[in-house]
Design a protein around this motif. Structure first.
Motif, PDB file in Angstrom:
ATOM      1  N   GLN A   1       0.853  -1.181   0.000  1.00 24.93           N
ATOM      2  CA  GLN A   1       0.000   0.000   0.000  1.00 24.93           C
ATOM      3  C   GLN A   1       0.895   1.239   0.000  1.00 24.93           C
ATOM      4  N   THR A   2       0.360   2.351  -0.492  1.00 28.89           N
ATOM      5  CA  THR A   2       1.142   3.578  -0.573  1.00 28.89           C
ATOM      6  C   THR A   2       0.447   4.713   0.167  1.00 28.89           C
ATOM      7  N   VAL A   3       1.191   5.369   1.019  1.00 32.45           N
ATOM      8  CA  VAL A   3       0.708   6.554   1.721  1.00 32.45           C
ATOM      9  C   VAL A   3       1.409   7.762   1.129  1.00 32.45           C
ATOM     10  N   ASN A   4       0.666   8.830   0.887  1.00 32.00           N
ATOM     11  CA  ASN A   4       1.245  10.055   0.357  1.00 32.00           C
ATOM     12  C   ASN A   4       1.616  10.990   1.497  1.00 32.00           C
ATOM     13  N   ALA A   5       2.788  11.607   1.406  1.00 35.17           N
ATOM     14  CA  ALA A   5       3.232  12.595   2.387  1.00 35.17           C
ATOM     15  C   ALA A   5       3.354  13.933   1.668  1.00 35.17           C
ATOM     16  N   GLY A  19       6.953  19.776  -0.561  1.00 38.19           N
ATOM     17  CA  GLY A  19       6.678  18.930  -1.714  1.00 38.19           C
ATOM     18  C   GLY A  19       5.858  17.709  -1.338  1.00 38.19           C
ATOM     19  N   THR A  20       5.816  16.748  -2.255  1.00 34.06           N
ATOM     20  CA  THR A  20       5.032  15.524  -2.060  1.00 34.06           C
ATOM     21  C   THR A  20       5.906  14.313  -2.325  1.00 34.06           C
ATOM     22  N   MET A  21       5.719  13.281  -1.516  1.00 29.75           N
ATOM     23  CA  MET A  21       6.452  12.037  -1.736  1.00 29.75           C
ATOM     24  C   MET A  21       5.538  10.855  -1.447  1.00 29.75           C
ATOM     25  N   VAL A  46       9.746   6.728   6.755  1.00 29.73           N
ATOM     26  CA  VAL A  46       9.927   7.878   5.868  1.00 29.73           C
ATOM     27  C   VAL A  46      10.814   8.904   6.576  1.00 29.73           C
ATOM     28  N   GLN A  47      11.723   9.493   5.813  1.00 29.48           N
ATOM     29  CA  GLN A  47      12.593  10.544   6.327  1.00 29.48           C
ATOM     30  C   GLN A  47      12.015  11.881   5.897  1.00 29.48           C
ATOM     31  N   LEU A  48      11.610  12.704   6.851  1.00 27.17           N
ATOM     32  CA  LEU A  48      10.997  13.987   6.539  1.00 27.17           C
ATOM     33  C   LEU A  48      11.985  15.128   6.764  1.00 27.17           C
ATOM     34  N   PRO A  49      12.144  16.005   5.781  1.00 27.30           N
ATOM     35  CA  PRO A  49      13.051  17.148   5.923  1.00 27.30           C
ATOM     36  C   PRO A  49      12.629  18.031   7.093  1.00 27.30           C
ATOM     37  N   SER A  52       7.672  22.087   9.006  1.00 25.41           N
ATOM     38  CA  SER A  52       7.226  21.694  10.346  1.00 25.41           C
ATOM     39  C   SER A  52       5.988  20.808  10.346  1.00 25.41           C
ATOM     40  N   MET A  53       5.239  20.764   9.234  1.00 27.91           N
ATOM     41  CA  MET A  53       4.007  19.977   9.213  1.00 27.91           C
ATOM     42  C   MET A  53       3.886  19.176   7.923  1.00 27.91           C
ATOM     43  N   TRP A  54       3.600  17.895   8.083  1.00 29.57           N
ATOM     44  CA  TRP A  54       3.393  16.992   6.953  1.00 29.57           C
ATOM     45  C   TRP A  54       2.039  16.311   7.108  1.00 29.57           C
ATOM     46  N   THR A  55       1.362  16.116   5.978  1.00 26.25           N
ATOM     47  CA  THR A  55       0.086  15.401   5.977  1.00 26.25           C
ATOM     48  C   THR A  55       0.274  14.050   5.295  1.00 26.25           C
TER      49      THR A  55
END
Length: 286
Positions: free
Chosen positions: A114-118, A123-125, A165-168, A172-175
């Motif tokens: 399954q794939t989750v979008n961040a 940006g988007t990953m 997942v590695q978030l930059p 400060s906020m990711w969905t």
């Protein structure tokens, strides 16, 4: 004190109503399904938890939203009963992501990937998640002769997918989100439910270098309840970081910031006639 720094609000989106049969409540919030001789379960309740001042339909401190969902995408199947996204802060911007999906055994199978979008201002990953486990969560009343075992009664399975997942740190906020089409046509408190997608969302807030983990649930989902009988359910929400929690209903969503259209008299605040939610304990009754 952490509780002074982070005010978390746990919101529970209302999910579509249905009649159901034997009880084992859930609802990472509440989930109402239908069961007559056979269950037509359906969608979603969305759970939301806020941290800091961030609000959304899942949590903030690392805002975590859970939305019970119900369907697969391209096939337009309706085998998904619900789901939720959770995250664990591992430090240094690295997060472990967990996706729970609940499947109606009478429907199509669930893919092992399954794939989750961040998404954020950075940006988007895409975050790939691999299936790590699954179990049957059918209530004991139909444990043997249910659809998961080739029987006639409704059956439900829980699938767990995990990844990292590695978030930059610059954002400060990711969905985090996962979405599928479509909801079950048996839903009675939504307008044209078979055309509505199911959306699960969670937010991670990295402000002030706080390393937070999303809210967890100690109670199994309960896709069935006894028709015509009083129902009392508590998802057993807990916060590993010791932050305070509060509870409220919010609208189930068919997409990011897109609520589903309820069929009156149902509303996002009262998805089922007579349903109440204790803002302090999270106890749901109807």
């Amino acid at each position: 004190m952490k509780d002074q720094q982070l005010q978390l609000v746990r919101k529970i989106p209302s999910l579509p109503q249905e009649v159901l049969c034997n009880l084992f409540p859930w609802l990472n919030i509440v989930r109402d399904r239908v069961i007559k001789p056979r269950l037509k379960a359906t969608p979603g309740i969305q759970v939301v938890r806020f941290a800091k001042t961030a609000s959304c339909a899942p949590m903030a401190r690392a805002l975590f939203v859970v939305s019970l969902i119900c369907a697969t995408s391209a096939l337009r199947a309706t085998h998904f009963l619900g789901g939720d996204i959770g995250h664990q802060c591992l430090g240094g911007g690295l997060y472990a992501i967990t996706l729970h999906l609940y499947r109606d055994c009478a429907g199509a199978t669930v893919g092992a990937l399954q794939t989750v979008n961040a998404q954020s201002a950075c940006g988007t990953m895409s975050v790939p998640l691999n299936q790590t486990s699954f179990q049957q969560v059918t209530p004991p009343c139909a444990l043997g002769n249910n659809a998961c075992n080739g029987g006639q009664f409704p059956g439900t399975e829980e699938y767990v997918f995990t990844g990292t997942v590695q978030l930059p740190g610059t954002c400060s906020m990711w969905t985090l989100s996962w979405e599928a089409c479509c909801r079950n046509n048996a839903i009675t408190n939504l307008q044209n439910p078979g055309t509505l997608s199911l959306h699960v969302e969670s937010e991670i807030h990295q402000a002030n270098t706080v390393c937070n983990t999303s809210v967890g649930f100690s109670a199994d989902p309960a896709p069935y309840v006894c028709a015509g009988q009083p129902v009392h359910y508590n998802m057993g929400a807990f916060d590993a970081d010791g932050d305070s929690l509060a509870f409220a209903f919010v609208a189930a969503e068919q997409g990011a910031s897109t609520p589903v259209p309820y069929l009156p008299p149902a509303t996002s605040g009262v998805p089922i006639t007579g349903m109440t939610l204790d803002a302090v304990t999270g106890q749901i009754s109807f």
